[in-house]
Design a protein around this motif. Sequence first.
Motif, mmCIF file in Angstrom:
data_model
loop_
_atom_site.group_PDB
_atom_site.id
_atom_site.type_symbol
_atom_site.label_atom_id
_atom_site.label_comp_id
_atom_site.label_asym_id
_atom_site.label_seq_id
_atom_site.Cartn_x
_atom_site.Cartn_y
_atom_site.Cartn_z
ATOM 1 N N PRO A 5 0.712 -1.328 0.045
ATOM 2 C CA PRO A 5 -0.060 0.040 0.065
ATOM 3 C C PRO A 5 0.887 1.379 0.200
ATOM 4 C CG PRO A 5 -0.996 -1.495 1.483
ATOM 5 C CD PRO A 5 0.404 -2.087 1.117
ATOM 6 N N LEU A 6 0.401 2.146 -0.726
ATOM 7 C CA LEU A 6 1.235 3.375 -0.817
ATOM 8 C C LEU A 6 0.954 4.237 0.316
ATOM 9 C CD1 LEU A 6 0.237 4.355 -4.759
ATOM 10 C CD2 LEU A 6 2.656 3.840 -3.753
ATOM 11 N N GLY A 7 -0.365 4.566 0.752
ATOM 12 C CA GLY A 7 -0.646 5.460 1.783
ATOM 13 C C GLY A 7 -0.673 6.837 1.334
ATOM 14 N N VAL A 8 -0.936 7.048 -0.047
ATOM 15 C CA VAL A 8 -0.812 8.452 -0.638
ATOM 16 C C VAL A 8 -1.845 8.438 -1.732
ATOM 17 C CG1 VAL A 8 0.937 8.020 -2.026
ATOM 18 C CG2 VAL A 8 0.508 10.242 -1.388
ATOM 19 N N VAL A 9 -2.494 9.448 -2.412
ATOM 20 C CA VAL A 9 -3.136 9.682 -3.563
ATOM 21 C C VAL A 9 -2.172 10.546 -4.553
ATOM 22 C CG1 VAL A 9 -5.336 9.275 -2.567
ATOM 23 C CG2 VAL A 9 -4.581 11.498 -2.618
ATOM 24 N N TYR A 10 -2.478 10.598 -5.543
ATOM 25 C CA TYR A 10 -1.771 11.461 -6.724
ATOM 26 C C TYR A 10 -3.012 12.496 -7.255
ATOM 27 C CZ TYR A 10 2.090 8.234 -6.601
ATOM 28 O OH TYR A 10 3.327 7.452 -6.255
ATOM 29 N N ASN A 11 -2.303 13.692 -7.286
ATOM 30 C CA ASN A 11 -3.170 14.598 -8.201
ATOM 31 C C ASN A 11 -2.735 14.424 -9.729
ATOM 32 O OD1 ASN A 11 -4.371 15.950 -6.088
ATOM 33 N ND2 ASN A 11 -2.557 16.967 -5.776
ATOM 34 N N LEU A 16 1.323 13.862 -9.578
ATOM 35 C CA LEU A 16 1.867 14.404 -8.408
ATOM 36 C C LEU A 16 1.408 13.948 -7.187
ATOM 37 C CD1 LEU A 16 2.381 17.865 -9.787
ATOM 38 C CD2 LEU A 16 4.247 16.136 -9.618
ATOM 39 N N PRO A 17 2.228 13.056 -6.328
ATOM 40 C CA PRO A 17 1.678 12.539 -5.106
ATOM 41 C C PRO A 17 1.454 13.608 -4.071
ATOM 42 C CG PRO A 17 3.937 12.161 -5.149
ATOM 43 C CD PRO A 17 3.921 12.654 -6.348
ATOM 44 N N THR A 18 0.554 13.599 -3.384
ATOM 45 C CA THR A 18 -0.126 14.491 -2.142
ATOM 46 C C THR A 18 0.917 14.517 -1.025
ATOM 47 O OG1 THR A 18 -1.291 12.903 -1.023
ATOM 48 C CG2 THR A 18 -2.383 14.456 -2.708
#
Length: 120
Positions: A28-34, A97-99
Amino acid sequence: MKELEKPGRSSAEGNMFLKFEDLRVKRPLGVVYNVFLNLPPHAEPRADSPSYVGTLSFFGVTAEARSPKSIAMPMEAPLQRLLRGGRAISPMTVTLLPTRPPASDAAPTIARILLVGENP
């Protein structure tokens, strides 16, 4: 930033979608991307930018080849914003771009990014 792999074609029966195919992660990344379309060089990447498309989440994505995940984002509004702003829409580039920094060993991948002219 990545140039779209295949330019899509318009469809009279549906809207345009930005499709991310075969997403995978090792953990799991634990992040979202714009997600941005044709973000100008040196522009500040902000959610109120005409280039902003939305957010891409890898939630539920795994490394398993048996369950590849694809996600489609509606593109009608982002394309209209770019056109109203007098911005070129060809060639198209996509910037993710990751948040915040993702987990260092997550190794996210996206096999293909496509612009499709129908409901995927």
